[in-house]
Design a protein around this motif. Structure first.
Motif, PDB file in Angstrom:
ATOM      1  N   VAL A   1       0.851  -1.199   0.000  1.00  0.00           N
ATOM      2  CA  VAL A   1       0.000   0.000   0.000  1.00  0.00           C
ATOM      3  C   VAL A   1       0.883   1.245   0.000  1.00  0.00           C
ATOM      4  O   VAL A   1       0.682   2.185  -0.785  1.00  0.00           O
ATOM      5  N   GLU A   2       1.897   1.223   0.870  1.00  0.00           N
ATOM      6  CA  GLU A   2       2.795   2.366   1.013  1.00  0.00           C
ATOM      7  C   GLU A   2       3.567   2.617  -0.292  1.00  0.00           C
ATOM      8  O   GLU A   2       3.742   3.771  -0.715  1.00  0.00           O
ATOM      9  N   LEU A   3       4.000   1.539  -0.927  1.00  0.00           N
ATOM     10  CA  LEU A   3       4.790   1.663  -2.161  1.00  0.00           C
ATOM     11  C   LEU A   3       3.955   2.277  -3.293  1.00  0.00           C
ATOM     12  O   LEU A   3       4.416   3.167  -4.012  1.00  0.00           O
ATOM     13  N   VAL A   4       2.710   1.792  -3.425  1.00  0.00           N
ATOM     14  CA  VAL A   4       1.840   2.330  -4.481  1.00  0.00           C
ATOM     15  C   VAL A   4       1.600   3.821  -4.236  1.00  0.00           C
ATOM     16  O   VAL A   4       1.656   4.640  -5.159  1.00  0.00           O
ATOM     17  N   ARG A   5       1.358   4.173  -2.964  1.00  0.00           N
ATOM     18  CA  ARG A   5       1.105   5.569  -2.608  1.00  0.00           C
ATOM     19  C   ARG A   5       2.327   6.434  -2.918  1.00  0.00           C
ATOM     20  O   ARG A   5       2.232   7.495  -3.531  1.00  0.00           O
ATOM     21  N   LEU A   6       3.498   5.932  -2.502  1.00  0.00           N
ATOM     22  CA  LEU A   6       4.736   6.698  -2.676  1.00  0.00           C
ATOM     23  C   LEU A   6       5.027   6.984  -4.157  1.00  0.00           C
ATOM     24  O   LEU A   6       5.376   8.109  -4.530  1.00  0.00           O
ATOM     25  N   CYS A   7       4.866   5.956  -4.983  1.00  0.00           N
ATOM     26  CA  CYS A   7       5.137   6.139  -6.415  1.00  0.00           C
ATOM     27  C   CYS A   7       4.139   7.113  -7.039  1.00  0.00           C
ATOM     28  O   CYS A   7       4.499   7.940  -7.873  1.00  0.00           O
ATOM     29  N   ALA A   8       2.851   6.996  -6.624  1.00  0.00           N
ATOM     30  CA  ALA A   8       1.836   7.910  -7.163  1.00  0.00           C
ATOM     31  C   ALA A   8       2.191   9.347  -6.766  1.00  0.00           C
ATOM     32  O   ALA A   8       2.143  10.260  -7.591  1.00  0.00           O
ATOM     33  N   GLN A   9       2.591   9.508  -5.500  1.00  0.00           N
ATOM     34  CA  GLN A   9       2.924  10.846  -4.990  1.00  0.00           C
ATOM     35  C   GLN A   9       4.078  11.472  -5.784  1.00  0.00           C
ATOM     36  O   GLN A   9       4.046  12.652  -6.123  1.00  0.00           O
ATOM     37  N   HIS A  10       5.088  10.646  -6.112  1.00  0.00           N
ATOM     38  CA  HIS A  10       6.264  11.182  -6.813  1.00  0.00           C
ATOM     39  C   HIS A  10       6.145  11.026  -8.323  1.00  0.00           C
ATOM     40  O   HIS A  10       7.125  11.248  -9.046  1.00  0.00           O
ATOM     41  N   LYS A  11       4.952  10.603  -8.785  1.00  0.00           N
ATOM     42  CA  LYS A  11       4.720  10.453 -10.230  1.00  0.00           C
ATOM     43  C   LYS A  11       5.771   9.547 -10.884  1.00  0.00           C
ATOM     44  O   LYS A  11       6.302   9.849 -11.967  1.00  0.00           O
ATOM     45  N   VAL A  12       6.108   8.480 -10.179  1.00  0.00           N
ATOM     46  CA  VAL A  12       7.033   7.492 -10.724  1.00  0.00           C
ATOM     47  C   VAL A  12       6.210   6.277 -11.166  1.00  0.00           C
ATOM     48  O   VAL A  12       5.397   5.767 -10.390  1.00  0.00           O
TER      49      VAL A  12
END
Lengths: 508, 508
Positions: B303-314
């Motif tokens: 969950v955290e990984l998906v959120r982090l990538c979305a946040q940084h547009k990666v």
């Protein structure tokens, strides 16, 4: 420009198997292994297509054939029957057999490009969206009569033999689908390909062959090997839309070079472009039965092209999927045959000639071999083994040449019938290509005709064609369409061409 | 660090199918359609692997089973026989059945990475040549015992069923190999894939699925869709060498992120890297049975990984070829299941789970779907139809789940036996991964061991392994090797591991 379609088509069918009347059996009798009457019939077909016996000429009598070739009455009669069935001879009551006068379609050949001297400008390609729209729209009519494709109908390929071969090989090696990393399929296929290449004048070892998912992956890998995003690639104009899509997808610029409907890409324009722009990294050409023009490059131009690209250090990507569909393939060597410096990347496929459903292609990449191998491995690993084994076995048998011979013979008949239908039904002012093989015809409609409108109108009436706009990044071919003759000409096709002709008039 | 291999492995095997002794039949009895005794045996296997019945515990008696589940004596006996055969139970004369004490391999788990906090530096990858050398050298020993691959032996896949299905489908539709542009195969396969995805918690329509030539083409297309040459891609460390090759072939930079052998990529190190470098365009992760570590990401980290990538547009590229090989796949949802913004590109394949010889993969590319479709079309056109039809039919039948169930069960046994052999024969100081599924084991040899020397020495003795150096652009894993357990453990394998252990000592 006054050349007639048929005269032009026949001019391509010259060959070196001429015999004198003193021969007992023609020296280089074609198709060893076929029945004698078939081989003699083929011999006379060549005598006719080469013009030695012209339309209207009287054919030597049955008796002459018996004496000349020392064959039985029954064999001689079979030769006549075979040639009559195939439409080459016509029996006249009480006079004997005559070479049939074929109705000329009387259409002038597609115009030569206006100005071959100006190199034009390179542009990023922005065609994918409109090509996709064309393809997506066509897919909404899955039952449409497909006169826009580049392959023949399944009935013209050896469906039953390939099916039986696949089943037999899978029975022999049941783990073909479940074993990992087998390259046995690849090894036999690469060997079959290398042997075949030899007979076309190309010397390549099995190790120098990289097997690909169809010809498209081969051209894609070739361009990836020799360019970087932003580079310029010279292409023919018009060009196969798949090449335009690859160029677009790799972020390259396309420089369209004038291409003659009779002799192919303009060497002069290309040389000027090489001099004008220093950043041309590759040239993609289809030297045989160019798609969509249908032209073949003469040998002297091939030699010149290979030399020119080597001189300017431009990678020459030879996209060569149609060569085996030539009426006389033995007379046309790939560019690769003249490649001394490893500068030619030769891309071939079985898609058009043997099995459109198998997705098998290959390439020999000259001095980029190691890089291409690396790109292929990292792009999609080895091809699966089963289809490679099937293709290798089929290509290694006599069945492959027999299939190709029959396919070519059928395509000649279908192409002539289609050209005649276009001549009958299309608006006056229509011009037509004169390919010496294959299924494609390139049609120039009267100036101002909107080929995209025609494409849509035809689809609505259940006929699929290819609009000229997808073959160039410019609007230069907006009044052209690409048609094909994938199946035997019949009343359905005649009706379809009649409707197309009417719609072409309306799209003006 | 004192965790033992087996305890760790078993901890992964928890599940929610627990029952109380008052149940007549377990509520959520697995594998509807299987014989009753098979279903009950599976129920008790889960009771054992979850730890409810521990090694050494007495199994309920035959009589208890008959009463508790209201089954016949014969069924109850079959349950015991099944569990004994599979090695879960041990009969003690005059005492009844006990849960077998498995010999613990007593090897500590592979070390956690030293410093997960430093983001490191991105580098162009220059590994292809050394990977190619490893592969080329291995190919010189085609008869070597392959303990370096990532697929199971052909005998563990449904060879006969796939063979029969292929033959039947080809008989039904003989023109599959010779018809052009058929997408019928693609349509059924995409539907089968979408249905299967649903059961893993991923909602995707058949139209959102793009079929590829194996998982490698999927990851290649994903990276092509979201990067340009020169961009930086974050990856796990160690990472699958195929991803390193793709990154190299596309001219990208790789940034290796610390990855834990138990919980996967370090979210903390990744976040730091995203902040430190503005040009990271994509992250490639293998969330399940990471290759080579074998680790699974826990849900909260996903969950955290998906959120982090979305946040940084990666772009988050989820390389997911092993999920169905998990001992308990239902407990592990793909990252894609938490993707709300279309930022996850999910890449899957049948290569490891069903048919290594079929080269079938697919992807759902979220907001890059159109671009991926375009790249796939221009890169290699549609996949051929036959294998897609075969796979679609097999995946749609109960046979697929039965096959996967058997495969997982065999892999558990093979993995444990292999881990035990490594514990028996390898130098003291060896550490071992503890994957909860699959065929791979990641072995950390005593510091200073040269895995490339070991690789060469093992090949010379007819054993193929994968040296740790091909899994990173650094030399960080020079003393690691990747081993596998592709086939049932037997004396040949025991001998091989004994020899490997000796060679590992010599390579130090």
């Amino acid at each position: 420009m006054a050349r007639l379609y048929l005269a032009h088509a026949l001019a391509h069918r010259q060959h070196e198997h001429m015999t004198t009347s003193s021969d007992i059996l023609p020296r280089d009798l074609p198709m060893a292994g076929e029945p004698l009457y078939e081989r003699l019939a083929e011999h006379y077909r060549r005598v006719i297509t080469s013009g030695t016996l012209a339309p209207g000429d009287r054919m030597p009598s049955v008796r002459v054939l018996m004496t000349r070739h020392q064959v039985s009455l029954s064999t001689a009669l079979q030769v006549f029957r075979r040639l009559e069935d195939a439409g080459w001879l016509q029996a006249k009551p009480r006079s004997g057999y005559f070479v049939r006068r074929r109705t000329s379609p009387s259409l002038p050949c597609v115009d030569e490009p206006a100005n071959t001297a100006s190199p034009g400008e390179a542009h990023f390609v922005g065609l994918h969206e409109s090509i996709s729209k064309v393809i997506a729209l066509a897919q909404q009519y899955p039952d449409a009569l497909n006169l826009g494709g580049a392959t023949a109908a399944a009935a013209l390929y050896p469906t039953a033999r390939l099916q039986a071969l696949t089943i037999r090989l899978l029975r022999q090696e049941p783990t073909l689908l479940t074993e990992s990393g087998r390259d046995s399929g690849g090894a036999s296929f690469r060997q079959a390909v290398a042997r075949r290449a030899l007979s076309s004048g190309v010397v390549v070892s099995p190790e120098e062959v990289v097997v690909t998912n169809g010809g498209v992956e081969a051209v894609n890998l070739a361009l990836r090997a020799v360019t970087q995003a932003g580079d310029t690639v010279a292409i023919e104009s018009p060009a196969f839309f798949g090449v335009l899509q690859i160029i677009e997808s790799l972020g390259l610029r396309a420089l369209e070079i004038s291409t003659s409907p009779s002799t192919g890409i303009s060497i002069e324009a290309l040389e000027m472009a090489f001099r004008a722009y220093g950043n041309i990294k590759a040239l993609v050409v289809v030297p045989h039965l160019q798609n969509p023009l249908g032209c073949n490059m003469p040998d002297d131009r091939k030699v010149e092209l290979v030399r020119l690209c080597a001189q300017h250090k431009v990678a020459l990507i030879e996209d060569d999927p149609y060569r085996e569909l030539l009426d006389e393939p033995d007379q046309h060597k790939p560019l690769k045959a003249w490649d001394k410096s490893g500068g030619v990347i030769h891309c071939v496929s079985l898609n058009k000639v043997l099995a459109p459903g198998m997705r098998l292609g290959w390439m020999s990449a000259g001095r980029w071999h190691e890089r291409v191998k690396m790109l292929k491995f990292s792009q999609s690993r080895n091809n699966e083994a089963l289809s490679q084994l099937v293709a290798a076995e089929f290509m290694g048998s006599g069945a492959y040449d027999r299939h190709l011979f029959q396919l070519r013979e059928r395509l000649v008949t279908q192409r002539i019938a289609t050209a005649e239908a276009i001549a009958r039904y299309f608006p006056s002012g229509t011009r037509l290509s004169a390919p010496a093989g294959g299924v494609l015809l390139w049609v120039e409609l009267p100036s101002g005709t909107d080929s995209e409108r025609l494409f849509e109108a035809a689809l609505a009436e259940g006929i699929r064609i290819a609009p000229g706009t997808i073959f160039s990044n410019s609007r230069r071919f907006a009044s052209f369409i690409r048609l094909s003759c994938p199946q035997p000409f019949d009343q359905t096709l005649d009706d379809a061409f009649q409707r197309l002709g009417r719609l072409a008039l309306e799209a003006h």
